[in-house]
Scaffold this active site. Structure first.
Site, PDB file in Angstrom:
ATOM      1  N   SER A  85       0.809  -1.222   0.000  1.00  0.00           N
ATOM      2  CA  SER A  85       0.000   0.000   0.000  1.00  0.00           C
ATOM      3  C   SER A  85       0.844   1.275   0.000  1.00  0.00           C
ATOM      4  O   SER A  85       0.302   2.372   0.091  1.00  0.00           O
ATOM      5  CB  SER A  85      -0.937   0.004   1.209  1.00  0.00           C
ATOM      6  OG  SER A  85      -0.184  -0.053   2.392  1.00  0.00           O
ATOM      7  N   THR A 201      -1.437   3.869   4.569  1.00  0.00           N
ATOM      8  CA  THR A 201      -0.503   4.969   4.281  1.00  0.00           C
ATOM      9  C   THR A 201       0.498   5.020   5.411  1.00  0.00           C
ATOM     10  O   THR A 201       0.127   4.755   6.554  1.00  0.00           O
ATOM     11  CB  THR A 201      -1.273   6.313   4.266  1.00  0.00           C
ATOM     12  OG1 THR A 201      -2.173   6.305   3.173  1.00  0.00           O
ATOM     13  CG2 THR A 201      -0.359   7.517   4.179  1.00  0.00           C
ATOM     14  N   THR A 219       1.901   7.067   0.107  1.00  0.00           N
ATOM     15  CA  THR A 219       1.011   5.929  -0.128  1.00  0.00           C
ATOM     16  C   THR A 219       0.868   5.638  -1.618  1.00  0.00           C
ATOM     17  O   THR A 219       1.129   6.508  -2.454  1.00  0.00           O
ATOM     18  CB  THR A 219      -0.393   6.240   0.454  1.00  0.00           C
ATOM     19  OG1 THR A 219      -1.213   5.088   0.387  1.00  0.00           O
ATOM     20  CG2 THR A 219      -1.089   7.347  -0.300  1.00  0.00           C
ATOM     21  N   ARG A 229      -7.097   9.163  -9.756  1.00  0.00           N
ATOM     22  CA  ARG A 229      -7.651   9.466  -8.424  1.00  0.00           C
ATOM     23  C   ARG A 229      -6.511   9.887  -7.472  1.00  0.00           C
ATOM     24  O   ARG A 229      -5.457   9.267  -7.427  1.00  0.00           O
ATOM     25  CB  ARG A 229      -8.354   8.226  -7.871  1.00  0.00           C
ATOM     26  CG  ARG A 229      -8.958   8.410  -6.461  1.00  0.00           C
ATOM     27  CD  ARG A 229      -8.026   7.933  -5.361  1.00  0.00           C
ATOM     28  NE  ARG A 229      -8.662   7.981  -4.038  1.00  0.00           N
ATOM     29  CZ  ARG A 229      -8.023   7.752  -2.900  1.00  0.00           C
ATOM     30  NH1 ARG A 229      -6.735   7.458  -2.897  1.00  0.00           N
ATOM     31  NH2 ARG A 229      -8.657   7.824  -1.757  1.00  0.00           N
ATOM     32  N   THR A 252      -4.725   8.288   7.882  1.00  0.00           N
ATOM     33  CA  THR A 252      -4.757   7.116   7.019  1.00  0.00           C
ATOM     34  C   THR A 252      -6.209   6.659   6.917  1.00  0.00           C
ATOM     35  O   THR A 252      -7.031   7.011   7.751  1.00  0.00           O
ATOM     36  CB  THR A 252      -3.848   5.995   7.578  1.00  0.00           C
ATOM     37  OG1 THR A 252      -3.879   4.884   6.674  1.00  0.00           O
ATOM     38  CG2 THR A 252      -4.278   5.536   8.952  1.00  0.00           C
ATOM     39  N   GLY A 253      -6.496   5.894   5.884  1.00  0.00           N
ATOM     40  CA  GLY A 253      -7.869   5.442   5.684  1.00  0.00           C
ATOM     41  C   GLY A 253      -8.442   6.026   4.409  1.00  0.00           C
ATOM     42  O   GLY A 253      -7.694   6.563   3.578  1.00  0.00           O
TER      43      GLY A 253
HETATM   44  N1  ASP Z   1      -5.461   7.642   2.761  1.00  0.00           N
HETATM   45  C1  ASP Z   1      -5.067   6.780   1.682  1.00  0.00           C
HETATM   46  C2  ASP Z   1      -5.814   7.196   0.434  1.00  0.00           C
HETATM   47  O1  ASP Z   1      -6.975   7.516   0.509  1.00  0.00           O
HETATM   48  C3  ASP Z   1      -5.255   5.330   1.935  1.00  0.00           C
HETATM   49  C4  ASP Z   1      -5.009   4.830   3.338  1.00  0.00           C
HETATM   50  O2  ASP Z   1      -4.298   5.446   4.103  1.00  0.00           O
HETATM   51  O3  ASP Z   1      -5.543   3.794   3.715  1.00  0.00           O
HETATM   52  O4  ASP Z   1      -5.251   7.140  -0.621  1.00  0.00           O
END
Ligand code: ASP
Length: 341
Positions: A85, A201, A219, A229, A252-253
């Site tokens: 990731s 991330t 990330t 995107r 993150t997320g």
């Molecule tokens: N925040 C990241 C994104 O939306 C993904 C993640 O951290 O899980 O690209």
């Protein structure tokens, strides 16, 4: 006496962070004694933050600058092909292209960012070059790649065999479906290894011996996203924000929800109002839940914050958000217990 390398579960209070036994400490160098003038500290997201913090600590323990520490620290997951990731080996978009997002911010409020950058192992270092060598803050796509090559970065193929195979398997259904990322096995309902989650991330915040703060965030974004995107991670104020007078925050997320709420800026502003780091992160999470309660149930968003006093905290929509902390006394992994859901 607690062995530094083998933390035992000490608490499972709702919402509390839990120290866990962690095999991943094995193999890391023991913390050495250096004469350090301040109280440097580095914190970062997820289990892979442990190894990243260890690299950042190499800079901090020599009284190095927080900016150098966060850059060196996040290089570790960026270069790790097993980390699916972040950086090299990251999951591609739905067209099979690995596109990377990253940003960095220093103690002077300088910042640099790249988004949808292909073919470069260390997007964080390109982001730093954007900050230091251009009059701009953010470069994207082809322009970011052109700049990176001009700066001497090497063009590589970021798509590993494993990521390509997983993408081809995904193409059979081609359903875009973020999997709630709960890396830590103790909390994961699906018991997947960390590298099988389809988004994560590394967000890292550090305070150096002079008390200066910096942050980095990098990330490959959401697996199988639409080509082009961009998530929250390269957006200053969303994925990362640092104010050297107050503190820093990173996220993150699912990035779309973080962008909608300008999450990291919000966390820092709440700390400015006197919120302790964890409370500031919690309030930012609650804004996301309040705005879209049905969406929030199905996704993960986590915030991590460090204030000027070296206090830190985190909060996430779902339980199982892990983060790593490293200072002169300890390197440890904390996992958020029961959160909102
Ligand atoms: N925040 C990241 C994104 O939306 C993904 C993640 O951290 O899980 O690209």
């Amino acid at each position: 006496m607690i062995n530094r390398r083998k933390f035992l579960s000490v608490s499972s209070i709702a919402g509390a962070s839990v120290l866990l036994a962690k095999d991943s400490f094995a193999g890391l160098p023991a913390l050495e004694t250096f004469i350090i003038t301040g109280n440097p500290i580095v914190i970062s997201t997820w289990d892979f933050g442990i190894a990243a913090n260890a690299a950042a600590w190499e800079v901090l323990k020599k009284n190095g600058r927080a900016l150098d520490a966060v850059e060196q620290g996040v290089h570790v997951p960026e270069a790790d092909p097993k980390n699916r990731s972040v950086g090299y080996g990251g999951n591609p978009d739905r067209d099979g292209k690995v596109t990377l997002d990253a940003c960095i911010m220093d103690e002077f409020g300088n910042c640099g960012s790249v988004a949808a950058l292909e073919h470069i192992m260390h997007p964080i270092s390109v982001a730093r070059k954007v900050m230091e060598k251009t009059p701009h803050v953010m470069l994207v796509g082809e322009g970011a790649l052109q700049f990176a090559l001009e700066q001497g970065f090497q063009k590589i193929n970021l798509l590993t065999k494993e990521s390509e195979e997983a993408w081809k398997k995904w193409l059979k259904t081609a359903k875009y479906e973020p999997v709630i990322n709960i890396e830590n096995k103790s909390f994961s309902p699906k018991k997947l290894p960390g590298n099988q989650y389809n988004h994560d991330t590394i967000g890292m915040l550090a305070m150096d011996a002079k008390g200066n703060l910096s942050g980095a965030c990098t990330t490959s974004g959401m697996a199988y996203k639409m080509h082009g995107r961009v998530g929250d991670s390269p957006i200053i104020g969303a994925g990362l924000y640092v104010d050297n007078e107050i503190g820093g925050a990173t996220s993150t997320g699912v990035g779309e929800e973080v962008i909608r709420n300008v999450g990291s800026f919000l966390v820092v502003e709440l700390m400015r109002q006197g919120y302790p780091p964890e409370e500031a992160c919690k309030e930012a999470v609650m804004r996301i839940i309040k705005r879209k309660p049905d969406t929030a149930k199905e996704i993960q968003v986590g915030f991590l914050a460090l204030n000027k006093k070296g206090e830190y905290g985190a909060y996430a929509i779902q339980q199982g958000f892990s983060y790593a902390v490293c200072n002169a006394a300890n390197q440890e992994l904390l996992v958020k217990g029961k959160s909102y859901y």
